[in-house]
Design a protein around this motif. Structure first.
Motif, PDB file in Angstrom:
ATOM      1  N   LEU A 263      37.155  33.528 -34.461  1.00 38.13           N
ATOM      2  CA  LEU A 263      37.514  32.562 -33.506  1.00 38.13           C
ATOM      3  C   LEU A 263      37.477  31.121 -33.734  1.00 38.13           C
ATOM      4  O   LEU A 263      38.153  30.285 -33.626  1.00 38.13           O
ATOM      5  CB  LEU A 263      36.703  32.687 -32.116  1.00 38.13           C
TER       6      LEU A 263
ATOM      7  N   ALA B 122      33.015  21.894 -32.725  1.00 36.82           N
ATOM      8  CA  ALA B 122      33.116  23.151 -31.831  1.00 36.82           C
ATOM      9  C   ALA B 122      33.425  24.388 -32.830  1.00 36.82           C
ATOM     10  O   ALA B 122      32.774  25.371 -32.593  1.00 36.82           O
ATOM     11  CB  ALA B 122      34.151  22.965 -30.757  1.00 36.82           C
TER      12      ALA B 122
ATOM     13  N   VAL C  29      30.233  25.140 -34.853  1.00 39.17           N
ATOM     14  CA  VAL C  29      29.416  25.841 -33.738  1.00 39.17           C
ATOM     15  C   VAL C  29      29.366  27.251 -33.431  1.00 39.17           C
ATOM     16  O   VAL C  29      28.611  28.171 -33.460  1.00 39.17           O
ATOM     17  CB  VAL C  29      29.001  24.925 -32.535  1.00 39.17           C
ATOM     18  N   GLN C  30      30.719  27.522 -33.255  1.00 41.46           N
ATOM     19  CA  GLN C  30      31.155  28.809 -32.870  1.00 41.46           C
ATOM     20  C   GLN C  30      31.075  29.896 -33.988  1.00 41.46           C
ATOM     21  O   GLN C  30      30.321  30.923 -34.043  1.00 41.46           O
ATOM     22  CB  GLN C  30      32.687  28.765 -32.623  1.00 41.46           C
ATOM     23  N   GLU C  31      31.222  29.299 -35.294  1.00 39.24           N
ATOM     24  CA  GLU C  31      31.187  30.155 -36.386  1.00 39.24           C
ATOM     25  C   GLU C  31      29.825  30.368 -36.858  1.00 39.24           C
ATOM     26  O   GLU C  31      29.337  31.136 -37.451  1.00 39.24           O
ATOM     27  CB  GLU C  31      31.848  29.717 -37.733  1.00 39.24           C
TER      28      GLU C  31
ATOM     29  N   ASN D  25      21.216  27.746 -31.976  1.00 33.45           N
ATOM     30  CA  ASN D  25      21.944  28.944 -31.548  1.00 33.45           C
ATOM     31  C   ASN D  25      21.358  30.083 -32.352  1.00 33.45           C
ATOM     32  O   ASN D  25      21.379  31.207 -31.886  1.00 33.45           O
ATOM     33  CB  ASN D  25      23.392  29.003 -31.523  1.00 33.45           C
ATOM     34  N   ILE D  26      21.152  29.945 -33.518  1.00 35.57           N
ATOM     35  CA  ILE D  26      20.896  31.013 -34.392  1.00 35.57           C
ATOM     36  C   ILE D  26      19.468  31.150 -34.811  1.00 35.57           C
ATOM     37  O   ILE D  26      19.054  32.438 -35.282  1.00 35.57           O
ATOM     38  CB  ILE D  26      21.821  30.829 -35.836  1.00 35.57           C
TER      39      ILE D  26
ATOM     40  N   LEU E  23      36.647  40.654 -30.319  1.00 36.64           N
ATOM     41  CA  LEU E  23      36.633  39.313 -29.572  1.00 36.64           C
ATOM     42  C   LEU E  23      35.672  39.504 -28.507  1.00 36.64           C
ATOM     43  O   LEU E  23      34.771  38.220 -28.152  1.00 36.64           O
ATOM     44  CB  LEU E  23      38.011  38.989 -28.776  1.00 36.64           C
TER      45      LEU E  23
ATOM     46  N   GLU F  15      32.125  38.190 -29.547  1.00 36.55           N
ATOM     47  CA  GLU F  15      32.031  36.895 -30.315  1.00 36.55           C
ATOM     48  C   GLU F  15      30.931  36.148 -29.673  1.00 36.55           C
ATOM     49  O   GLU F  15      30.677  36.499 -28.476  1.00 36.55           O
ATOM     50  CB  GLU F  15      33.321  35.871 -29.954  1.00 36.55           C
ATOM     51  N   PRO F  16      29.917  35.757 -30.515  1.00 40.32           N
ATOM     52  CA  PRO F  16      28.555  34.960 -29.842  1.00 40.32           C
ATOM     53  C   PRO F  16      29.250  33.785 -28.930  1.00 40.32           C
ATOM     54  O   PRO F  16      30.120  32.897 -29.232  1.00 40.32           O
ATOM     55  CB  PRO F  16      28.151  34.538 -31.223  1.00 40.32           C
TER      56      PRO F  16
ATOM     57  N   PHE G 267      28.635  30.759 -28.215  1.00 38.86           N
ATOM     58  CA  PHE G 267      27.828  29.511 -28.524  1.00 38.86           C
ATOM     59  C   PHE G 267      28.731  28.417 -27.841  1.00 38.86           C
ATOM     60  O   PHE G 267      28.259  27.281 -28.063  1.00 38.86           O
ATOM     61  CB  PHE G 267      27.951  29.410 -30.091  1.00 38.86           C
ATOM     62  N   THR G 268      30.082  28.371 -27.648  1.00 36.29           N
ATOM     63  CA  THR G 268      30.881  27.298 -27.167  1.00 36.29           C
ATOM     64  C   THR G 268      31.427  27.631 -25.925  1.00 36.29           C
ATOM     65  O   THR G 268      31.782  28.653 -25.722  1.00 36.29           O
ATOM     66  CB  THR G 268      32.128  26.869 -28.076  1.00 36.29           C
TER      67      THR G 268
ATOM     68  N   ILE H  47      34.638  27.482 -25.188  1.00 35.71           N
ATOM     69  CA  ILE H  47      35.797  28.064 -25.265  1.00 35.71           C
ATOM     70  C   ILE H  47      35.645  29.641 -25.581  1.00 35.71           C
ATOM     71  O   ILE H  47      36.461  30.472 -25.136  1.00 35.71           O
ATOM     72  CB  ILE H  47      36.775  27.480 -26.426  1.00 35.71           C
ATOM     73  N   ALA H  48      34.489  29.877 -26.304  1.00 32.84           N
ATOM     74  CA  ALA H  48      34.315  31.288 -26.698  1.00 32.84           C
ATOM     75  C   ALA H  48      33.946  31.841 -25.334  1.00 32.84           C
ATOM     76  O   ALA H  48      34.282  33.097 -24.972  1.00 32.84           O
ATOM     77  CB  ALA H  48      33.214  31.269 -27.571  1.00 32.84           C
TER      78      ALA H  48
END
Lengths: 439, 146
Positions: free
Chosen positions: A20, A40, A43-45, A76-77, B101, B104-105, B107-108, B110-111
């Motif tokens: 994503l 963003a 951060v998501q990855e 986060n991690i 999907l 998915e973590p 973290f945001t 949108i996720a």
């Protein structure tokens, strides 16, 4: 038009599910606010190196969006080493803020998934003095080092390779047990374990078990191995048991979670988790106690328990037969009621343990809130003392479940009261379960 | 029944069920968006989420069509059991995508929004349509002996 072509180009990427963040990055180039878009995506990855794409437009001398990117990823991690990328400066975030955020929400166990485990664990050790399971802090280099396995050491797995093979019933049933043992001997690199396995094979061969024809049952072979071969190793101790193997969701729980969403953990569910850990640790402690005995003691126990079980079975049958003849069908009703009362009592007993586990969790939360600077070990010690001193401190209306009675009874090792705890194991289980469920 | 299974109506029905079940799951799960943390994203995603079912229904149908075209080119149309297998590939691949999907973590914002409004209902859609594909195809695998 450009967006549309980007979208069409991204379509194959969409098929590569799980990326994503990478998909978000595609749209960032043309975005009016590319900094926050790249932020963003990174951060998501969860990849700190992607924060380099955040240019910090409109800022000079500092780059607050990039620092925030690193801070959020670290938070986060749970990897404090990511905080080293923070540059800081006027109106930006500092490394200390980043570290505080990580340590507030994570423990050293989060480092298992870190890219550089040693760096991550060292950062935790510098704050809390502890490197976590399987690592120790080297006094020379002041860096966390992986513990080596001892000569007769085992890793964190509860089952060894040979035990895993012993459980392959199908293979054993087709007479492949000895072949599995041969393979295990070939693959074994630890000299002391190898010697043990070879002695075991010799024992079986002398007993008449040939390579192609294994007549002895799997349970008997397991029993023999347990008596003659297995040895206690300090790495088996309950405080080294990995809690995630007990509490991580199984396949069905994962499917349920993805279909319906995760339920928020409740006080009851956390207490139940703590008791699951206690149960698993009690089993392990039982194995340790057994392995600490000498071989003759183990053999004696195996023989007498087999005889005792047989006797008990025979006796029960005889007694039941006599009473049924005398008392008639009413006897059956009594035994059912007896079973119902017994299971109610067991259920009521379980509620006592749940109450005690929940009291530990609540009091630890309260002490943590009132003294946020305490490290995990000190927090646990104070919680144990507090619960022992006043188990109902935070819950005066405890109702009928007087879980404090458990603490007044003798330890399970000393007394015959079923409402007891094994002090060696219970508080360790509460500590480890608390850390896991409060990640 | 075998004519139906050999025709284009079979994958069409399965993909229609995928689209409908996804939309139905979205309605039943009724995500509130409280955990997303960004009301603007929730506003847009809650509208766009209704399109997820139909879009993936079309994607699955196209995928099945392409695989059937390959089947025709390779002249293995007469292998009857391949058609349900291809339909299953179409739906299971969507399910696999939704599964990944949904993992998915969070973290945001949108996720979190995509997982709650898109992935979870799609997973339900793929599950139900795959089961339907299997059940409908049973006559092919349990042929009555004449």
């Amino acid at each position: 038009m450009r967006r549309l072509s980007l979208l069409l180009a991204a379509s194959p990427t969409l098929l590569l599910a799980g990326c994503l963040g990478d998909v978000m990055e595609i749209f960032c180039e043309g975005s009016p606010d590319s900094d926050h878009c790249y932020q963003a995506a990174a951060v998501q990855e969860g990849k700190p190196e992607d924060c380099a794409n955040v240019k910090g437009e409109g800022f000079s001398g500092t780059n607050p969006p990039k620092d925030k990117c690193n801070l959020q990823i670290a938070e986060n991690i749970g990897d404090p080493s990511v905080c080293d990328n923070i540059e800081g400066g006027f109106m930006s975030y500092s490394k200390e803020e980043c570290l505080d955020a990580v340590f507030r929400n994570h423990t050293v166990d989060s480092c298992e998934k870190a890219e550089d485990q040693v760096k991550c664990r060292t950062a935790f050790a510098q704050r809390f003095g502890e490197c976590g399971d399987g690592y120790f802090l080297s006094k020379k280099t002041n860096v966390c080092v992986k513990r080596g396995t001892t000569a007769s050491g085992t890793d964190d797995d509860i089952e060894s390779k040979v035990e895993g093979d012993l459980n392959t019933i199908k293979d054993a049933a087709t007479g492949k047990y000895m072949e599995l043992l041969e393979n295990a001997i070939e693959a074994e690199t630890d000299p002391s374990k190898l010697a043990g396995l070879q002695a075991y094979k010799e024992f079986l061969e002398k007993g008449g078990e040939q390579l192609e024809n294994v007549g002895t049952s799997i349970d008997q072979l397991k029993e023999l191995k347990k008596i003659f071969l297995d040895a206690y190793d300090p790495s088996m101790d309950v405080d080294k048991m990995p809690v995630n193997k007990i509490l991580d969701p199984g396949l069905f729980d994962k499917i349920k979670g993805r279909l319906f969403g995760e339920d928020e953990p409740t006080e009851r569910s956390k207490a139940d988790d703590a008791l699951s850990v206690y149960e698993a640790m009690l089993k392990r402690q039982g194995e340790i106690d057994y392995l600490k005995k000498g071989k003759m003691d183990r053999l004696t126990e195996a023989i007498t328990s087999n005889v005792k079980d047989k006797l008990t079975g025979d006796l029960t049958e005889k007694v039941t037969g006599i009473v049924e003849n005398a008392a008639g069908p009413a006897f059956k009703a009594v035994t059912f009621v007896g079973d119902a009362v017994k299971s109610f009592q067991e259920e009521a007993q379980k509620e006592m343990f749940v109450g005690l586990a929940a009291a530990y969790n609540r009091q630890r939360d309260a002490i943590k809130a009132s003294q946020p600077g305490l490290d995990a070990e000190e927090l646990h010690k104070r919680t144990v003392l507090s619960v022992k001193e006043n188990p109902y401190a935070d819950n005066p209306n405890a109702g009928v479940v007087k879980y404090g009675n458990i603490l007044e009874n003798p330890d399970c090792q000393d007394g015959g009261n079923p409402l007891c705890i094994d002090d060696r194991v219970f508080w360790t289980a509460m500590d480890k379960a608390y850390v896991y469920t409060h990640k | 029944m075998r004519r139906f299974l050999a025709s284009a109506w079979y994958p069409f029905l399965v993909c229609l069920v995928l689209a409908g079940t996804t939309a139905g799951a979205l309605a039943l799960l009724a995500p509130t968006g409280e955990d997303v943390g960004n009301s603007e994203i929730v506003q847009w995603v809650s509208i766009g989420a209704w399109a997820v079912g139909p879009v993936f229904g079309i994607v699955a149908f196209l995928k099945i069509g392409i695989l059937n075209l390959l089947r025709r080119i390779m002249r293995i149309r007469k292998v009857k059991w391949l058609h349900p297998v291809i339909v299953l590939i179409g739906t299971v691949s969507v399910g696999f995508f939704a599964w990944i999907l949904a993992g998915e973590p969070p973290f945001t914002p949108i996720a979190r929004a995509i997982v709650e409004y898109g992935a979870r209902p799609l997973l339900w859609g793929a599950l139900v349509s795959s089961l339907l594909a299997i059940v409908l195809s049973l006559p092919i695998f349990f042929q009555r002996r004449k």
